[in-house]
Design a protein around this motif. Structure first.
Motif, PDB file in Angstrom:
ATOM      1  N   LYS A 118       0.847  -1.203   0.000  1.00  0.00           N
ATOM      2  CA  LYS A 118       0.000   0.000   0.000  1.00  0.00           C
ATOM      3  C   LYS A 118       0.871   1.237   0.000  1.00  0.00           C
ATOM      4  O   LYS A 118       1.830   1.332   0.773  1.00  0.00           O
ATOM      5  CB  LYS A 118      -0.922   0.000   1.223  1.00  0.00           C
ATOM      6  CG  LYS A 118      -2.052   1.011   1.159  1.00  0.00           C
ATOM      7  CD  LYS A 118      -2.986   0.847   2.349  1.00  0.00           C
ATOM      8  CE  LYS A 118      -4.261   1.652   2.151  1.00  0.00           C
ATOM      9  NZ  LYS A 118      -5.196   1.509   3.311  1.00  0.00           N
ATOM     10  N   LYS A 119       0.515   2.178  -0.857  1.00  0.00           N
ATOM     11  CA  LYS A 119       1.278   3.417  -0.992  1.00  0.00           C
ATOM     12  C   LYS A 119       0.413   4.594  -0.555  1.00  0.00           C
ATOM     13  O   LYS A 119      -0.667   4.808  -1.094  1.00  0.00           O
ATOM     14  CB  LYS A 119       1.722   3.610  -2.451  1.00  0.00           C
ATOM     15  CG  LYS A 119       2.516   4.876  -2.714  1.00  0.00           C
ATOM     16  CD  LYS A 119       2.928   4.947  -4.173  1.00  0.00           C
ATOM     17  CE  LYS A 119       3.767   6.177  -4.470  1.00  0.00           C
ATOM     18  NZ  LYS A 119       4.175   6.225  -5.896  1.00  0.00           N
TER      19      LYS A 119
ATOM     20  N   LEU B 234      -2.868   4.205  -2.642  1.00  0.00           N
ATOM     21  CA  LEU B 234      -2.992   3.275  -3.764  1.00  0.00           C
ATOM     22  C   LEU B 234      -2.680   1.871  -3.264  1.00  0.00           C
ATOM     23  O   LEU B 234      -1.709   1.677  -2.533  1.00  0.00           O
ATOM     24  CB  LEU B 234      -2.011   3.633  -4.896  1.00  0.00           C
ATOM     25  CG  LEU B 234      -2.333   4.853  -5.762  1.00  0.00           C
ATOM     26  CD1 LEU B 234      -1.174   5.118  -6.719  1.00  0.00           C
ATOM     27  CD2 LEU B 234      -3.624   4.649  -6.545  1.00  0.00           C
ATOM     28  N   TRP B 235      -3.502   0.925  -3.643  1.00  0.00           N
ATOM     29  CA  TRP B 235      -3.221  -0.488  -3.378  1.00  0.00           C
ATOM     30  C   TRP B 235      -2.558  -1.099  -4.604  1.00  0.00           C
ATOM     31  O   TRP B 235      -2.996  -0.873  -5.727  1.00  0.00           O
ATOM     32  CB  TRP B 235      -4.508  -1.258  -3.104  1.00  0.00           C
ATOM     33  CG  TRP B 235      -4.961  -1.283  -1.679  1.00  0.00           C
ATOM     34  CD1 TRP B 235      -6.063  -0.675  -1.153  1.00  0.00           C
ATOM     35  CD2 TRP B 235      -4.338  -1.974  -0.587  1.00  0.00           C
ATOM     36  NE1 TRP B 235      -6.165  -0.934   0.186  1.00  0.00           N
ATOM     37  CE2 TRP B 235      -5.121  -1.738   0.565  1.00  0.00           C
ATOM     38  CE3 TRP B 235      -3.197  -2.770  -0.478  1.00  0.00           C
ATOM     39  CZ2 TRP B 235      -4.805  -2.265   1.809  1.00  0.00           C
ATOM     40  CZ3 TRP B 235      -2.884  -3.290   0.769  1.00  0.00           C
ATOM     41  CH2 TRP B 235      -3.672  -3.048   1.888  1.00  0.00           C
ATOM     42  N   TYR B 236      -1.504  -1.877  -4.383  1.00  0.00           N
ATOM     43  CA  TYR B 236      -0.927  -2.703  -5.443  1.00  0.00           C
ATOM     44  C   TYR B 236      -1.169  -4.154  -5.037  1.00  0.00           C
ATOM     45  O   TYR B 236      -0.497  -4.671  -4.139  1.00  0.00           O
ATOM     46  CB  TYR B 236       0.561  -2.409  -5.614  1.00  0.00           C
ATOM     47  CG  TYR B 236       0.846  -1.030  -6.172  1.00  0.00           C
ATOM     48  CD1 TYR B 236       0.497  -0.712  -7.483  1.00  0.00           C
ATOM     49  CD2 TYR B 236       1.431  -0.056  -5.385  1.00  0.00           C
ATOM     50  CE1 TYR B 236       0.744   0.557  -7.992  1.00  0.00           C
ATOM     51  CE2 TYR B 236       1.683   1.218  -5.889  1.00  0.00           C
ATOM     52  CZ  TYR B 236       1.330   1.517  -7.182  1.00  0.00           C
ATOM     53  OH  TYR B 236       1.559   2.761  -7.688  1.00  0.00           O
TER      54      TYR B 236
ATOM     55  N   LYS C  81       6.729   0.456 -12.604  1.00  0.00           N
ATOM     56  CA  LYS C  81       8.165   0.552 -12.346  1.00  0.00           C
ATOM     57  C   LYS C  81       8.803  -0.821 -12.220  1.00  0.00           C
ATOM     58  O   LYS C  81       9.975  -1.007 -12.579  1.00  0.00           O
ATOM     59  CB  LYS C  81       8.400   1.372 -11.073  1.00  0.00           C
ATOM     60  CG  LYS C  81       9.860   1.647 -10.779  1.00  0.00           C
ATOM     61  CD  LYS C  81      10.012   2.713  -9.714  1.00  0.00           C
ATOM     62  CE  LYS C  81       9.413   2.268  -8.402  1.00  0.00           C
ATOM     63  NZ  LYS C  81       9.715   3.244  -7.321  1.00  0.00           N
ATOM     64  N   VAL C  82       8.056  -1.817 -11.732  1.00  0.00           N
ATOM     65  CA  VAL C  82       8.598  -3.163 -11.573  1.00  0.00           C
ATOM     66  C   VAL C  82       8.985  -3.746 -12.931  1.00  0.00           C
ATOM     67  O   VAL C  82      10.084  -4.281 -13.107  1.00  0.00           O
ATOM     68  CB  VAL C  82       7.581  -4.086 -10.866  1.00  0.00           C
ATOM     69  CG1 VAL C  82       8.054  -5.532 -10.917  1.00  0.00           C
ATOM     70  CG2 VAL C  82       7.394  -3.650  -9.426  1.00  0.00           C
ATOM     71  N   SER C  83       8.090  -3.631 -13.912  1.00  0.00           N
ATOM     72  CA  SER C  83       8.380  -4.181 -15.241  1.00  0.00           C
ATOM     73  C   SER C  83       9.495  -3.409 -15.938  1.00  0.00           C
ATOM     74  O   SER C  83      10.351  -4.006 -16.601  1.00  0.00           O
ATOM     75  CB  SER C  83       7.125  -4.190 -16.113  1.00  0.00           C
ATOM     76  OG  SER C  83       6.603  -2.878 -16.286  1.00  0.00           O
TER      77      SER C  83
ATOM     78  N   LYS D 130      11.834  -3.988  -3.386  1.00  0.00           N
ATOM     79  CA  LYS D 130      12.167  -2.562  -3.503  1.00  0.00           C
ATOM     80  C   LYS D 130      10.904  -1.703  -3.445  1.00  0.00           C
ATOM     81  O   LYS D 130      10.889  -0.632  -2.835  1.00  0.00           O
ATOM     82  CB  LYS D 130      12.938  -2.305  -4.803  1.00  0.00           C
ATOM     83  CG  LYS D 130      14.383  -2.761  -4.744  1.00  0.00           C
ATOM     84  CD  LYS D 130      14.998  -2.918  -6.119  1.00  0.00           C
ATOM     85  CE  LYS D 130      15.037  -1.650  -6.925  1.00  0.00           C
ATOM     86  NZ  LYS D 130      15.733  -1.844  -8.230  1.00  0.00           N
ATOM     87  N   GLU D 131       9.833  -2.175  -4.074  1.00  0.00           N
ATOM     88  CA  GLU D 131       8.558  -1.441  -4.035  1.00  0.00           C
ATOM     89  C   GLU D 131       7.997  -1.429  -2.610  1.00  0.00           C
ATOM     90  O   GLU D 131       7.528  -0.390  -2.131  1.00  0.00           O
ATOM     91  CB  GLU D 131       7.555  -2.095  -4.989  1.00  0.00           C
ATOM     92  CG  GLU D 131       6.247  -1.339  -5.131  1.00  0.00           C
ATOM     93  CD  GLU D 131       6.395   0.014  -5.808  1.00  0.00           C
ATOM     94  OE1 GLU D 131       5.574   0.906  -5.519  1.00  0.00           O
ATOM     95  OE2 GLU D 131       7.342   0.179  -6.610  1.00  0.00           O
TER      96      GLU D 131
END
Length: 347
Positions: free
Chosen positions: A110-111, A126-128, A152-154, A187-188
Motif C-alpha cells: 500500500k502506498k 494506492l493499493w498494489y 516501475k517493476v516491469s 524494492k517497491e
C-alpha cells in the motif's frame, strides 16, 4: 479508440539470439501463444479484479495451469496466498524427477499519497494487489505472469534483463526467474514502508496544539494494513523456501551443490529483507499510536488548564460578588425597617 485492458507487456528471452525483447500480447485473443521463457505483465490490476468477468479470468490463468478457483472473487480479494502443483516422472534409474511445477501466490503493498498526488477519486492511497502465476517444465519452459504490479517493476526488470545477456539465471531451476522479480517487489515494498515512516516523522516534528485526529487515525489505518500484508508476504516467501528445499532434491543432478545452496541462501536473504521491512512498518505504527496518545494527553492538559483558569477566576470574583449582594440585601433590609418605623410614628 477503446482501451484493451487484456493487453500485456511481454519480456521474452530469445534463445536463438540470446537477447531479451519486449512485445505486447492480448491474453484474451482467440489464439494466444505464450513464449517458452518470458515474463508477462498485466498491469491493469483494477480491471482484472473488478471488471474482468470470471470466465475471462479463467481463460487468462489457463495458460499457466492455475486452478479455476483462483479466478473467483474470494482469491481476488485475499490479502495473500500461496499454492503449487507438481508433476513427476520416473528417470532411467526408476527415481522420481520433477517434470513440471506451477505456482501461484499473491503479494500486496500500500502506498500513501501526498496531498498533491491524490487520485482522481480523491483517495490518498494506492493499493498494489500483485498476483503471480508461474509455469515451469523440465523441457525448457519457464513463464511468469504478473498481474497488478506497478509499472516501475516491469521497467526496472526490463532494464536489468537487457544488461544481463544471456540470462544470469538457470532455467533448469523452477525458482530462478523469481529471484530478480522478488528483488523489484521488495524494492517497491521498501519504498512504501519508508514513505509511511516519513509521514509519521513529519508529524513528530510538527506537533499541533489542535491535532487533526481524523488524519492521524486514517494514517494509522494505512500503516496497519501495510503491517498486515507484509506479514502475509513473509509467510508466502516462507512457503516458497519450503517448496524450494523439497523440490531441489528432485531436480536434475546437473545442478551443482554450490548452485543449489546459493539459490536457497539468496531466497532466505530476500525473506529476511521482508521481515526487516515488516519490523520497520510495525515500529512506524507504534510511533504513530504514541503520537495519537500524546495528542489526546496534550488536548486534555489544555482543557485542564482552561478549567483551572475558570476556577481561579471564580475564586477571585465569587467572594466579592457575595459581599456585594449581601451588602445590598442589608441596605434593603435597613431601608425597609426605617420606612416601617416612619409610617408607625406618623399614625
Amino acid at each position: 479508440m477503446a482501451v484493451i485492458h487484456s493487453l500485456a507487456t511481454v519480456l521474452e528471452y530469445n534463445s536463438s539470439t540470446g537477447v531479451w525483447k519486449s512485445s505486447v500480447l492480448d491474453l484474451l485473443a482467440q489464439s494466444v501463444t505464450v513464449p517458452e521463457v518470458c515474463y508477462i505483465f498485466l498491469e491493469s490490476g483494477d480491471w482484472y479484479k473488478n471488471y474482468c468477468p470470471e470466465p475471462d479470468r479463467k481463460k487468462i490463468l489457463a495458460h499457466f495451469q492455475a486452478p479455476d478457483f483462483l479466478s473467483n472473487k474470494t482469491c481476488t480479494d485475499l490479502n495473500g496466498y500461496f499454492g503449487s502443483q507438481s508433476s513427476f516422472v520416473l528417470d532411467g534409474r526408476n527415481k522420481d524427477k520433477l517434470q513440471g511445477l506451477s505456482m501461484w501466490f499473491r503479494i500486496l503493498t500500500k502506498k500513501v499519497l501526498k496531498p498533491e498526488e491524490k487520485t482522481d477519486e480523491g483517495k490518498d492511497y494506492l493499493w498494489y494487489e500483485m498476483g503471480f502465476f508461474t509455469q515451469w517444465s523440465s523441457l525448457g519452459a519457464c513463464r511468469v505472469l504478473c498481474i497488478g504490479t506497478p509499472r516501475k517493476v516491469s521497467s526496472e526488470l526490463k532494464t536489468l534483463l537487457t544488461m544481463l545477456q544471456p540470462p544470469s539465471f538457470e532455467l533448469r531451476d523452477p525458482f530462478a526467474m523469481l529471484r530478480p522479480l522478488f528483488d523489484e517487489v521488495i524494492k517497491e515494498c521498501d519504498e512504501n514502508t519508508w514513505r509511511m515512516s516519513e509521514f509519521v516523522r513529519a508529524i513528530e516534528l510538527n506537533r499541533k496544539a489542535e491535532p487533526e485526529f481524523e488524519r492521524l487515525r486514517n494514517l494509522a489505518r494505512h500503516i496497519g494494513h501495510l503491517v498486515e500484508v507484509e506479514q502475509v508476504a513473509i509467510e508466502t516467501i516462507e512457503q516458497l523456501v519450503s517448496r524450494q528445499e523439497s523440490h531441489f532434491k528432485d531436480l536434475p543432478e546437473s545442478l551443482t551443490k554450490t548452485y543449489r545452496i546459493q539459490a536457497r541462501e539468496y531466497l532466505m536473504f530476500q525473506l529476511q529483507t521482508m521481515k526487516s521491512l515488516r519490523c520497520r512498518a510495525q515500529s512506524t505504527h507504534n510511533r504513530l499510536e504514541e503520537e495519537i496518545t500524546l495528542a489526546y494527553n496534550m488536548l486534555a492538559s489544555s482543557d485542564n488548564a482552561i478549567i483551572k483558569s475558570i476556577t481561579l477566576l471564580t475564586m477571585i470574583v465569587l467572594p466579592a460578588t457575595f459581599i456585594s449582594v449581601s451588602t445590598a440585601n442589608m441596605f434593603m433590609f435597613l431601608s425597609h425597617e426605617v420606612l416601617t418605623q416612619a409610617v408607625l410614628d406618623s399614625i
